[in-house]
Scaffold this active site. Structure first.
Site, mmCIF file in Angstrom:
data_model
loop_
_atom_site.group_PDB
_atom_site.id
_atom_site.type_symbol
_atom_site.label_atom_id
_atom_site.label_comp_id
_atom_site.label_asym_id
_atom_site.label_seq_id
_atom_site.Cartn_x
_atom_site.Cartn_y
_atom_site.Cartn_z
ATOM 1 N N PRO A 10 0.794 -1.225 0.000
ATOM 2 C CG PRO A 10 -0.101 -1.083 2.148
ATOM 3 C CD PRO A 10 0.535 -2.051 1.192
ATOM 4 C CG ASN A 11 -0.339 4.343 1.144
ATOM 5 O OD1 ASN A 11 -1.280 4.861 0.535
ATOM 6 N ND2 ASN A 11 -0.483 3.822 2.346
ATOM 7 N NE ARG A 18 3.873 6.760 1.698
ATOM 8 C CZ ARG A 18 4.092 5.535 2.147
ATOM 9 N NH1 ARG A 18 4.611 4.626 1.337
ATOM 10 N NH2 ARG A 18 3.796 5.215 3.368
ATOM 11 C CE1 TYR A 23 8.822 5.309 3.221
ATOM 12 C CE2 TYR A 23 7.201 7.078 3.037
ATOM 13 C CZ TYR A 23 7.687 5.967 3.697
ATOM 14 O OH TYR A 23 7.061 5.501 4.820
ATOM 15 C CG ASN A 79 8.382 -1.679 0.726
ATOM 16 O OD1 ASN A 79 7.735 -1.772 1.774
ATOM 17 N ND2 ASN A 79 9.022 -0.569 0.385
ATOM 18 C CB ALA A 82 1.251 0.473 6.550
ATOM 19 C CG HIS A 85 4.774 -1.735 10.478
ATOM 20 N ND1 HIS A 85 6.079 -2.157 10.629
ATOM 21 C CD2 HIS A 85 4.814 -0.734 9.537
ATOM 22 C CE1 HIS A 85 6.871 -1.431 9.841
ATOM 23 N NE2 HIS A 85 6.120 -0.575 9.158
ATOM 24 C CG ASP A 92 -0.789 -16.996 9.156
ATOM 25 O OD1 ASP A 92 0.190 -17.184 9.910
ATOM 26 O OD2 ASP A 92 -1.957 -16.885 9.571
ATOM 27 C CD GLU A 104 10.411 -7.211 6.604
ATOM 28 O OE1 GLU A 104 10.596 -8.357 7.105
ATOM 29 O OE2 GLU A 104 10.058 -6.233 7.272
ATOM 30 C CG HIS A 106 10.861 -1.987 5.410
ATOM 31 N ND1 HIS A 106 9.515 -1.924 5.131
ATOM 32 C CD2 HIS A 106 11.068 -3.142 6.067
ATOM 33 C CE1 HIS A 106 8.936 -3.006 5.623
ATOM 34 N NE2 HIS A 106 9.851 -3.764 6.197
ATOM 35 C CB ILE A 107 12.227 2.987 0.836
ATOM 36 C CG1 ILE A 107 11.693 2.169 -0.349
ATOM 37 C CG2 ILE A 107 12.941 4.246 0.378
ATOM 38 C CD1 ILE A 107 10.516 2.813 -1.070
ATOM 39 C CB SER A 108 12.249 4.843 5.536
ATOM 40 O OG SER A 108 11.208 3.994 5.998
ATOM 41 N NE ARG A 113 9.536 6.540 8.936
ATOM 42 C CZ ARG A 113 8.653 6.275 7.963
ATOM 43 N NH1 ARG A 113 8.921 5.329 7.071
ATOM 44 N NH2 ARG A 113 7.522 6.953 7.893
HETATM 45 C C1 DQA Z 1 8.053 1.346 4.210
HETATM 46 C C2 DQA Z 1 8.032 1.588 5.726
HETATM 47 C C3 DQA Z 1 6.640 1.362 6.297
HETATM 48 O O1 DQA Z 1 6.645 1.613 7.688
HETATM 49 C C4 DQA Z 1 5.654 2.317 5.639
HETATM 50 O O2 DQA Z 1 4.348 2.071 6.115
HETATM 51 C C5 DQA Z 1 5.705 2.263 4.157
HETATM 52 C C6 DQA Z 1 7.008 2.180 3.503
HETATM 53 C C7 DQA Z 1 9.421 1.683 3.600
HETATM 54 O O3 DQA Z 1 9.649 1.257 2.472
HETATM 55 O O4 DQA Z 1 10.241 2.366 4.209
HETATM 56 O O5 DQA Z 1 4.682 2.344 3.488
HETATM 57 O O6 DQA Z 1 7.803 -0.033 3.977
#
Ligand code: DQA
Length: 152
Positions: A10-11, A18, A23, A79, A82, A85, A92, A104, A106-108, A113
């Site tokens: 998502p997002n 964004r 990011y 990735n 959210a 979390h 599963d 897995e 994560h960009i950040s 955070r």
């Molecule tokens: C993210 C980190 C997540 O906490 C956040 O909800 C994202 C992006 C990252 O790539 O840093 O949507 O996965």
């Protein structure tokens, strides 16, 4: 030629506009283009999929498990945004298709955070984790997956 699947949750379709301070300015289309080029350099076809819907991501993970068993797919770079979390269902799904390697990403640096981003439901089921390298993390994850596939 085996395939690598790049999954974004998502997002992440909003990458580039964004919260660029977190990011970066690179769009998802640019990230996907770079993943395809990098995968090809390493001898893999690359497919990309993004969804804002948990169920659609679960379906993709399940399908990836089937394709891994059939020898078509080498692994997944994921990735989950959210959902990382919040989603027992994605944990599963990844657990249910083992030994499909899922990296897995994560960009950040989620650990630098908010506290709610420090826990990942996915990490215990992941084959590896790349965190905090910006969008370069996708390329690093592809390299890790390629090494795993060649060593297998
Ligand atoms: C993210 C980190 C997540 O906490 C956040 O909800 C994202 C992006 C990252 O790539 O840093 O949507 O996965």
């Amino acid at each position: 030629m085996q395939t690598l699947l790049i999954l974004n949750g998502p997002n992440l379709n909003l990458l580039g506009t964004r919260e660029p301070e977190l990011y970066g300015a690179t769009t998802l289309a640019d990230v996907e283009k770079e993943c395809m080029a990098h995968g090809q350099r390493l001898g893999f076809a690359v497919e990309c999929f993004q969804s804002n819907h948990e169920g659609a991501l679960i379906d993709k993970v399940q399908d990836a498990g089937r394709r891994f068993k059939a020898g078509e797919l080498a692994g997944v770079v994921f990735n989950a945004g959210a959902f990382t979390h919040t989603s027992v269902a994605l944990f599963d799904a990844i657990s249910g298709v083992k030994p499909l390697p899922v990296i897995e990403v994560h960009i950040s640096n989620v650990h630098a955070r908010e506290a709610f981003r420090h826990h990942s439901y996915l990490s215990p089921a992941a084959a590896g984790i790349v965190v905090g390298f910006g969008t370069d993390g996708y390329r690093l994850a592809i390299e890790g997956l390629a090494r795993k596939a060649l060593a297998a």
